[in-house]
Design an enzyme around this catalytic site. Structure first.
Site, PDB file in Angstrom:
ATOM      1  N   ASP A 197      32.853  24.312  76.833  1.00 47.30           N
ATOM      2  CA  ASP A 197      32.987  25.419  77.499  1.00 47.30           C
ATOM      3  C   ASP A 197      32.492  25.105  78.896  1.00 47.30           C
ATOM      4  O   ASP A 197      31.369  24.499  79.102  1.00 47.30           O
ATOM      5  CB  ASP A 197      31.615  26.235  76.896  1.00 47.30           C
ATOM      6  CG  ASP A 197      31.676  27.646  77.482  1.00 47.30           C
ATOM      7  OD1 ASP A 197      31.988  27.696  78.444  1.00 47.30           O
ATOM      8  OD2 ASP A 197      31.027  28.577  76.681  1.00 47.30           O
ATOM      9  N   HIS A 252      35.354  29.013  76.844  1.00 43.75           N
ATOM     10  CA  HIS A 252      34.392  30.196  77.037  1.00 43.75           C
ATOM     11  C   HIS A 252      34.880  31.457  76.638  1.00 43.75           C
ATOM     12  O   HIS A 252      35.807  31.883  77.215  1.00 43.75           O
ATOM     13  CB  HIS A 252      33.982  30.342  78.384  1.00 43.75           C
ATOM     14  CG  HIS A 252      33.023  31.221  78.730  1.00 43.75           C
ATOM     15  ND1 HIS A 252      31.703  30.872  78.293  1.00 43.75           N
ATOM     16  CD2 HIS A 252      32.815  32.484  79.341  1.00 43.75           C
ATOM     17  CE1 HIS A 252      30.947  31.761  78.860  1.00 43.75           C
ATOM     18  NE2 HIS A 252      31.823  33.011  79.397  1.00 43.75           N
ATOM     19  N   SER A 282      28.788  35.925  76.095  1.00 41.64           N
ATOM     20  CA  SER A 282      28.357  35.337  77.245  1.00 41.64           C
ATOM     21  C   SER A 282      27.127  36.010  77.942  1.00 41.64           C
ATOM     22  O   SER A 282      25.943  35.887  77.058  1.00 41.64           O
ATOM     23  CB  SER A 282      29.444  35.691  78.449  1.00 41.64           C
ATOM     24  OG  SER A 282      29.148  34.616  79.459  1.00 41.64           O
TER      25      SER A 282
END
Length: 327
Positions: free
Chosen positions: A272, A300, A143
């Site tokens: 996502d 995600h 991320s």
């Protein structure tokens, strides 16, 4: 290890199941040992080691895997625990590079970390290169940490201290992702993360030696309810950017993909809930050294590909280890 392809089970096809269930699933964590790096600006970085290289023969050179966590993550994050466990099984040296303030200890300065902060990562990698000059350095960024790693790989090109990299669910266009998180169910994720960021600002405002350096007051913190507002009022001024748009433009990793000169795997899921299609690079935007995987599903940092709801099985760790160690 045979590389698996990713196909979600019928019960995990929803992007929010893919995103939330891993957070709620208990994952054991191997014992870690902390190393503190003192920085030139008076702050520090904490590294949590799974194991350090033990060269037992002149011909045996052990790699080191560096995990770079996401926004408000740490060595305790579900994805870090799972990868550390698998690396422990493989007897591979690894560590978690904590962003400032994310190791459970408030950092010393008013500034903290941000999506384009590659200098702290470079400091960690440089220390590893000095301490273990023969060990290949492999890195995994998740991320926000994936955006940082992408930007680092592009900035340094052939001089990158990372020999192979994997980037997972990275918000490579920060402005587009901040906008996405203001809508629909994605607002739940934004609220969860913003509350943590707000608390860290409150903690610093409560310290007399830092409060005067903070760009907001205690009364103003409550109103910073979106990433766009928080980044404009806190992240940008604390880290030398001219407002939120300047920050998003200069810190986004997407433009750096074309400059990557070491083997790098980038994995995204089209569903996502943190992303939009703007994070998906064109083929022309990719360096020849970048392998890009875009999966229709996966959420995600999810990518559950089997098991059952109480004990999911994951694609990510197997794919990461295969690319870093066996490709």
């Amino acid at each position: 290890m045979t590389q698996r392809t990713f196909t979600p089970p019928w019960w995990a096809r929803n992007p929010h199941v893919q995103t939330i269930l891993p957070v709620l699933t208990k994952v054991n964590k191997p014992a870690l040992t902390r190393q503190r790096l003192e920085l030139e600006d008076g702050d520090f970085i904490d590294l949590d080691w799974l194991a350090k290289p033990t060269q037992t023969a002149p011909t045996q050179i052990e790699p080191i895997v560096v995990l770079v966590h996401g926004l408000e993550g740490s060595a305790d994050s579900h994805y870090a625990r799972r990868l550390l466990t698998l690396l422990d099984d493989h007897k591979v040296a690894a560590l978690v590079h904590h962003h400032r303030s994310c190791s459970g200890v408030t950092n010393r300065l008013a500034r903290s970390y941000h999506s384009g902060d590659t200098q702290d990562l470079h400091t960690t990698l440089s220390q590893l290169r000095r301490d273990y000059p023969d060990s290949p350095l492999l890195a995994v960024g998740y991320s926000l940490g994936g955006n940082v790693l992408t930007k680092y790989m592009g900035e340094h090109g052939s001089d990158s201290l990372v020999d192979r990299a994997v980037v997972i669910s990275a918000p490579l266009q920060l402005g587009a992702c901040a906008k996405r998180l203001r809508h629909g169910f994605s607002k739940v994720y934004q609220s969860y993360l913003i509350k943590q960021l707000q608390q860290k600002v409150r903690d610093k405002l409560a310290l007399p030696d830092l409060s005067a350096q903070m760009p907001v007051t205690q009364a103003e913190v409550e109103s910073l309810t979106t990433f766009h507002l928080f980044d404009d009022r806190v992240t940008a001024p604390l880290h030398g950017f001219d407002g939120v748009e300047d920050y998003y433009r200069r810190a986004s990793g997407l433009p750096y993909l074309s400059q990557v000169a070491k083997p790098t795997l980038v994995i995204h899921a089209k569903d996502d809930p943190f992303m939009t299609d703007e994070v998906i690079p064109t083929q022309e935007a990719l360096s020849p050294q970048v392998t890009y995987e875009l999966h229709p599903q996966g959420g995600h940092v999810g990518f559950i590909d089997g098991g059952h709801p109480f004990k999911p099985r994951y694609y990510l760790e197997q794919r990461i280890v295969h690319f870093l160690l066996e490709a």
